[in-house]
Design an enzyme around this catalytic site. Structure first.
Site, short mmCIF file in Angstrom:
data_model
loop_
_atom_site.label_atom_id
_atom_site.label_comp_id
_atom_site.label_asym_id
_atom_site.label_seq_id
_atom_site.Cartn_x
_atom_site.Cartn_y
_atom_site.Cartn_z
N LYS A 171 -12.13 -1.30 1.31
CA LYS A 171 -11.56 -0.39 0.17
C LYS A 171 -12.37 -0.54 -0.97
CE LYS A 171 -7.31 -1.29 2.68
NZ LYS A 171 -7.31 -0.35 3.81
N HIS B 30 -5.65 -4.44 -1.22
CA HIS B 30 -5.56 -3.18 -2.44
C HIS B 30 -5.72 -3.97 -3.39
CE1 HIS B 30 -4.95 0.38 0.12
NE2 HIS B 30 -4.21 -0.39 1.04
N SER C 207 0.78 -1.24 -0.04
CA SER C 207 0.26 -0.05 0.06
C SER C 207 1.11 1.44 -0.01
CB SER C 207 -1.03 -0.05 1.08
OG SER C 207 -0.30 -0.33 2.36
#
Ligand SMILES: Cc1ncc(COP(=O)(O)O)c(C=O)c1O
Length: 395
Positions: free
Chosen positions: A243, A212, A183
């Site tokens: 996310k 992610h 990240s």
């Protein structure tokens, strides 16, 4: 004053003095391409809302329907009387989407790591972790009684060395664990090579935290394992709903018996109340939409490429990224803070990333494009970054 309060006040003072104290912003609007802070509108370049689902109207309506049907609280931990039908429906939906046999939902992506890692390992086992893994993996590993090893970031030679070492030092299994997408830098784990390596040994298994990668890589955003064509060859797939899925919660996917085992033994599942019904209702709606269409994933990538090529054309270094995560290297920590502040004054929200999160001298601002941004949003952000960076003599 007591030792405790001295310690706390000293740490706070150090942070204020070194200008690393985090003044946490209060948002006055939902997450989106633009957000409001202190009555002002900002271009939002620092949220993980990759696909723009956080304020999706159909998802909000589905959350409201679930609240009407199941109420606001699940009443007990899931193993006692807190498992509602919407939990099971959502788990089934996620398992289908991810292409795994089954899924267990937990309260967050962070909890998914602390639920999995200590539960599937014993004191006879070894855990080998990438040196740049996320804090929740590090904490999950800390909770485990297994012997711990760290391999150099994405370095297959070093991973092999650590596997051989672990194999000679423990009698149980070896668990390799890695972030899918890292990240801070936006680079990805070489999952194809890791799988190829671990399959050369008996009792070496792989866990991938794809926080992610989901919604970003793979067909319709099914994640990095799918992107590499490795479905069924990674034993543990860890995910977060906070996310790209735009809500909150975490999950672990894998074989049926794994999920069965975790539901009997994982402490965050057994001793902490489960997700609320609104998250399940919204989650089901979002996964249905992701299955139906990959338009948002395509838009996210189009925006990421547009932003990154625009910044590179101005001479910025976007470092190792191969994902929408867009680091802009500025060097010294003070420059990252100054650029963040100047951009705030100009109406662009970015996050500064500094030592110890990244190495000294590699301070940066990090930009997170999403499918919700328009070209105008991105053009404005790029122009303002250029203006502020020139004023601060960064470019
Ligand atoms: C790799 C990784 N795992 C887990 C998490 C935590 O996810 P959550 O916010 O759902 O707890 C994050 C979030 O930053 C992450 O990047």
């Amino acid at each position: 004053m007591s030792k405790l309060w001295n310690r706390i006040n000293d740490e706070l003072k150090t942070r204020h003095d070194s200008k690393t104290y985090n003044h946490i912003k209060v948002l006055e609007s939902p997450q989106g391409a633009q957000i409001e802070v202190g009555g002002r509108k900002f271009i939002n370049m620092c949220s993980n809302n990759y696909l723009g689902f956080a304020n999706n109207r159909a998802a909000v309506a589905a959350a409201k329907d679930a609240l009407d049907e199941y109420g606001v609280g699940s009443g007990a931990v899931r193993s006692i009387s807190g498992t509602q039908k919407c939990h099971i429906d959502f788990e089934r939906k996620l398992a289908e989407f991810k292409g795994v046999e089954d899924v267990i939902l937990v309260q967050s992506g962070f909890q998914a790591n602390t639920a999995l890692i200590p539960t599937i390992t014993t004191a006879d086992d070894a855990i080998i972790s990438d040196e740049l893994n996320h804090a929740s993996i590090i904490d999950g590993v800390r909770l485990a009684r297994a012997k711990k090893y760290v391999y150099k970031h994405a370095d297959m030679e070093d991973l092999k060395v650590q596997i051989e070492k672990a194999k000679s030092e423990v009698s149980g299994i070896v668990l390799i664990i890695t972030d899918g997408v890292f990240s801070m830098d936006g680079d990805i784990a070489p999952l194809d090579k890791i799988v190829e390596l671990k399959e050369q040994y008996e009792d070496v298994y792989l866990a991938v935290d794809d926080a992610h990668g989901e919604g970003v890589f793979g067909s319709h955003g099914r994640g990095l394992v799918n992107h590499f064509g490795l479905d069924g060859r990674v034993e543990f797939e860890i995910g977060t709903l906070s996310k790209a899925f735009g809500i909150a919660g975490g999950f672990i996917g894998g074989k049926k018996e794994l999920i069965d085992y975790l539901k009997q033994k994982a402490r965050p599942f057994l001793f902490s109340t489960g997700l609320d019904s609104a998250m399940c209702g919204a989650g089901i709606c979002i996964v249905d939409e992701m299955t139906r269409s990959d338009e948002r994933v395509k838009k996210l990538w189009e925006n990421a490429k547009y932003l990154q090529s625009g910044l590179k054309a101005l001479g910025f270094d976007t470092w190792k990224t191969v994902s929408p995560i867009t680091p802009v290297i500025v060097g010294e920590e003070a420059k990252a803070t100054a650029l963040t502040k100047a951009l705030f004054d100009e109406g662009v929200l970015v996050s500064p990333i500094m030592f110890p999160t990244v190495a000294k001298g590699l301070a940066r601002i990090r930009l997170m494009p999403s499918a919700a941004h328009s070209k105008d949003d991105l053009d404005e952000a790029i122009a303002k970054i250029k203006k502020c960076a020139e004023q601060l003599e960064i470019i």
